[in-house]
Design an enzyme around this catalytic site. Structure first.
Site, PDB file in Angstrom:
ATOM      1  N   MET A   1      -8.309 -38.551  40.285  1.00 28.62           N
ATOM      2  CA  MET A   1      -6.963 -38.706  39.878  1.00 28.62           C
ATOM      3  C   MET A   1      -6.507 -37.409  39.329  1.00 28.62           C
ATOM      4  O   MET A   1      -7.259 -36.655  38.790  1.00 28.62           O
ATOM      5  CB  MET A   1      -6.900 -39.799  38.865  1.00 28.62           C
ATOM      6  CG  MET A   1      -6.511 -39.365  37.528  1.00 28.62           C
ATOM      7  SD  MET A   1      -6.647 -40.639  36.356  1.00 28.62           S
ATOM      8  CE  MET A   1      -7.986 -40.179  35.484  1.00 28.62           C
TER       9      MET A   1
ATOM     10  N   ALA B   1      -7.185 -45.159  38.148  1.00 32.13           N
ATOM     11  CA  ALA B   1      -7.576 -43.759  38.180  1.00 32.13           C
ATOM     12  C   ALA B   1      -6.768 -42.971  37.184  1.00 32.13           C
ATOM     13  O   ALA B   1      -5.694 -43.380  36.768  1.00 32.13           O
ATOM     14  CB  ALA B   1      -7.355 -43.193  39.576  1.00 32.13           C
ATOM     15  N   SER B   2      -7.303 -41.822  36.826  1.00 34.11           N
ATOM     16  CA  SER B   2      -6.639 -40.931  35.905  1.00 34.11           C
ATOM     17  C   SER B   2      -6.237 -41.700  34.655  1.00 34.11           C
ATOM     18  O   SER B   2      -7.087 -42.183  33.928  1.00 34.11           O
ATOM     19  CB  SER B   2      -5.433 -40.298  36.589  1.00 34.11           C
ATOM     20  OG  SER B   2      -5.148 -39.070  36.001  1.00 34.11           O
TER      21      SER B   2
END
Length: 690
Positions: free
Chosen positions: A1, A473-474
């Site tokens: 990400m 994600a991230s």
């Protein structure tokens, strides 16, 4: 990400590079230079050009819960063996984190328990007092059309579209409802990620344990649709059905040449070997690191799909692969190979179901659709009233700190709203455990960090389990790592621990169009992001790089702390790399493979609740329809379009700051002629973000 660093300038608007994970992720957007993995469709990217930019990271999560059938368990074993072989060939580091042991946690496998005489009597009594809209004719068939976008959020009765929670709950209710004789699924092109697909498929397999029939009908079918359809007891298709089981593809698109031609120079700082978010703006071709990462993701998806389908249809993986490589599109061949049950039109399938239910020919098939059956309460079917309660907090979409002036409810993750829910749960004694259900590519890094802190505090007082849907994600992973246990699907996209930051130098563009801009400033770095008419000075470039490195270190170090991993080990799996759930498990980024049911089982284990004891799941983020949604629900498309426009404006208004987002990885079908022109493709990608 990808995490993008935007230094604050009050009057500046940031550029959005969005990745949309359509067919396999969620149907949002990505920049025109976004990477997209597909089964036959390219990805839709979106680009908003202003002075500075932030890239959104989109991760899909799809972790595979221990299967509900012996066939699925065998398939999972084959998938893991094949993935291990790939890991060996690619030289990947297995077990860079903690050693993964799938048997460490309860599976949460669904156990159908028939009602006894007393419980059946109570349920019948409740049905007598049910609301009028809960009335269902005895012997009815539950029909659900699985088509288009499917979200992970609950929807109000005024909202259109499908949601995973309601699809799955309908299947659970139908399994116990004495009025429902079976389920008839219409399966058409779906616009969601593999995490949601896996969750729905698991509930289809669970429903079959009730002994009732579940029949699928697929007039248009790709890999995702077939993955769901082959879980049904029977699968039918009309003679003219569109079947496209041709395999999976990955593509990456780049704007570097386009921006160069129009006089725009992106100045990007990438932190992380695999951080590819800035590539879409700066490069004209794919980097070797990005190629390596995407190839591994593609291999994981392809192997998983092949093995699950092969086991479901009693075929060898090699035979199925050869069949796909033939490029078969004739429905007759699908029947010959045993991939579908038979070739029938919809009316013929319904006639067959009438015959199965022994109904007279002059009688119509009693049916109840998805929307009406969603209104049947669990209470009516005796599926409530359990003493122990577990709170469920759903967090879907892009992450922002606060609600903007144009935002509506259900348009992303608003940190202040989620924090309020978390604090309420922490102060309450009624909830024995909490599940944070995450379906997010990330967003504002500060907002992610604030939620991470609150989740950590909550985990100090009671068990907290993260359950990942399509993507976490991230910023989405940032949230998850604050919990005690993380559960994901096999193909959930997660990780992407990395940072990219940058701005546009528009000097050449201004020169071409005759525009000029003069800035008067005080302070050595006052023009850091304001001066888009020139490139960075050497000292400005150095500060920009240091700020990105600092943001990355904070993210990486907190991930290492949260996962009880040495920073050096975390560095090996960070660097902006995106992992599937299965790979993330072997590297210590997640703890277990499964869906929401497994997360519940683990939460019960941590809260010392016996596994055979039922619990009540309390949804804390409930749908609250706005006036536009109500009007849209009754057919006013103009209001619906207005709502989408306001949503876009809200994104632009709150996009400044450090962005913890994953770059666009998208799984879609290529649609051939629609994408024959690069200009039309870019236009469609851009419009797809609205």
């Amino acid at each position: 990400m990808s995490k993008y660093l935007l230094l604050h300038t009050a009057h500046l608007t940031s550029i959005h590079l969005r990745a949309s994970v359509s067919s396999f992720l969620s149907p949002k957007t990505t920049p025109s230079s976004v990477v997209s993995i597909s089964t036959s469709r390219p990805l839709y990217d979106s680009l908003d050009l202003h002075r500075s930019f932030s890239i959104k990271a989109f991760d899909t999560k799809n972790d595979n819960l221990p299967s509900s059938s012996e066939e699925d368990k065998a398939a999972d074993a084959k998938v893991r063996a094949a993935e291990a072989e790939i890991d060996g060939e690619n030289g990947d580091l297995k077990g860079s984190g903690s050693e993964y042991n799938d048997d460490k946690y309860p599976s949460g496998e669904f156990q159908f328990r028939e009602y006894g005489a007393w419980k059946s009597f109570v349920v019948k009594c409740k049905m007598l007092f049910a609301f009028p809209w809960e009335r269902v004719r005895k012997g009815s068939v539950l029909t659900m059309k699985l088509r288009g976008q499917i979200t992970d959020q609950l929807k109000s009765r005024f909202s259109s579209g499908l949601s995973v929670p309601q699809i799955c709950e309908n299947l659970i209710k139908a399994a116990y409802d004495p009025r429902i004789s079976g389920v008839y699924l219409h399966i058409e092109p779906l616009n969601c990620g593999w995490g949601k697909i896996e969750e729905i498929r698991r509930h289809i397999l669970d429903f079959k344990k009730s002994g009732k029939f579940i029949v699928g009908y697929a007039p248009a079918c790709g890999e995702k649709e077939y993955y769901i359809g082959c879980a049904c007891e029977e699968l039918y298709a009309p003679p003219s059905a569109y079947f496209a089981l041709f395999g999976f593809a990955v593509q990456a698109s780049f704007l570097g040449g386009v921006l160069e031609n129009i006089g725009i120079e992106p100045q990007v700082q990438r932190i992380g070997k695999y951080k590819s978010a800035g590539d879409q703006l700066t490069r004209k071709n794919i980097s070797e690191e990005n190629r390596e990462m995407l190839t591994k993701l593609l291999d994981n998806i392809y192997i998983h799909w092949l093995d699950k389908i092969a086991v479901a249809r009693g075929k060898k993986q090699e035979d199925l692969q050869n069949f796909i490589d033939e490029g078969v599109y004739q429905v007759e061949r699908l029947k010959e190979e045993g991939l579908i049950t038979d070739i029938k039109y919809d009316d013929e399938v319904r006639a067959m179901l009438k015959e199965r239910l022994k109904l007279p020919k002059d009688k119509s098939l009693p049916m109840v659709d998805y929307r009406k059956y969603s209104g049947v309460r669990r209470w009516t079917l005796g599926l409530t009233g359990y003493k122990d309660q577990i709170a469920v907090i759903r967090a879907s979409g892009s992450i922002s700190r606060a609600r903007g002036p144009f935002s509506t409810r259900g348009t992303g993750i608003i940190a202040e709203d989620i924090i309020e829910k978390i604090q309420t749960v922490r102060e309450s004694k009624r909830y024995k455990a909490v599940i944070i259900r995450i379906d997010s590519p990330g967003g504002d890094a500060l907002a992610s960090d604030l939620m991470w802190r609150e989740i950590r505090l909550l985990a100090d007082s009671k068990p907290v389990v993260a359950s990942m849907a399509d993507v976490a994600a991230s910023g989405g992973y940032y949230m998850a790592m604050g919990t005690g246990i993380i559960v994901a699907e096999n193909l959930t996209l997660t990780g992407s621990i990395g940072v990219v930051t940058g701005k546009f130098n528009l000097g050449k563009l201004y020169e071409k169009i005759g525009f000029n801009k003069e800035i008067i400033s005080r302070g050595r770095y006052a023009e850091l992001t304001a001066a888009e008419q020139r490139p960075f000075r050497p000292d400005e470039a150095e500060l920009f790089a240091k700020s990105a490195q600092n943001a990355y270190k904070q993210f990486r170090d907190k991930a290492a702390f949260s996962r009880s991993m040495h920073v050096d080990k975390m560095e090996e799996v960070a660097q902006g790399r995106v992992w599937t759930g299965n790979d993330a498990a072997s590297r210590g980024l997640i703890d277990a493979i499964g869906g929401l049911s497994r997360a519940v089982a683990i939460a019960k284990q941590k809260a010392n609740i016996p596994q055979d004891q039922e619990v009540t799941l309390v949804e804390l983020v409930k749908p609250s329809p706005s006036l536009p949604e109500i009007l849209t629900g009754i057919g006013n498309s103009l209001v619906g379009a207005d709502r989408i426009l306001k949503q876009l404006l809200d994104e632009l208004a709150v996009s400044d700051g450090i962005q913890a987002r994953m770059d666009g990885i998208m799984f879609q079908k290529l649609e051939g002629a629609d994408y024959s022109s690069p200009i039309l493709t870019m236009l469609k990608d851009y419009l797809g973000s609205f």
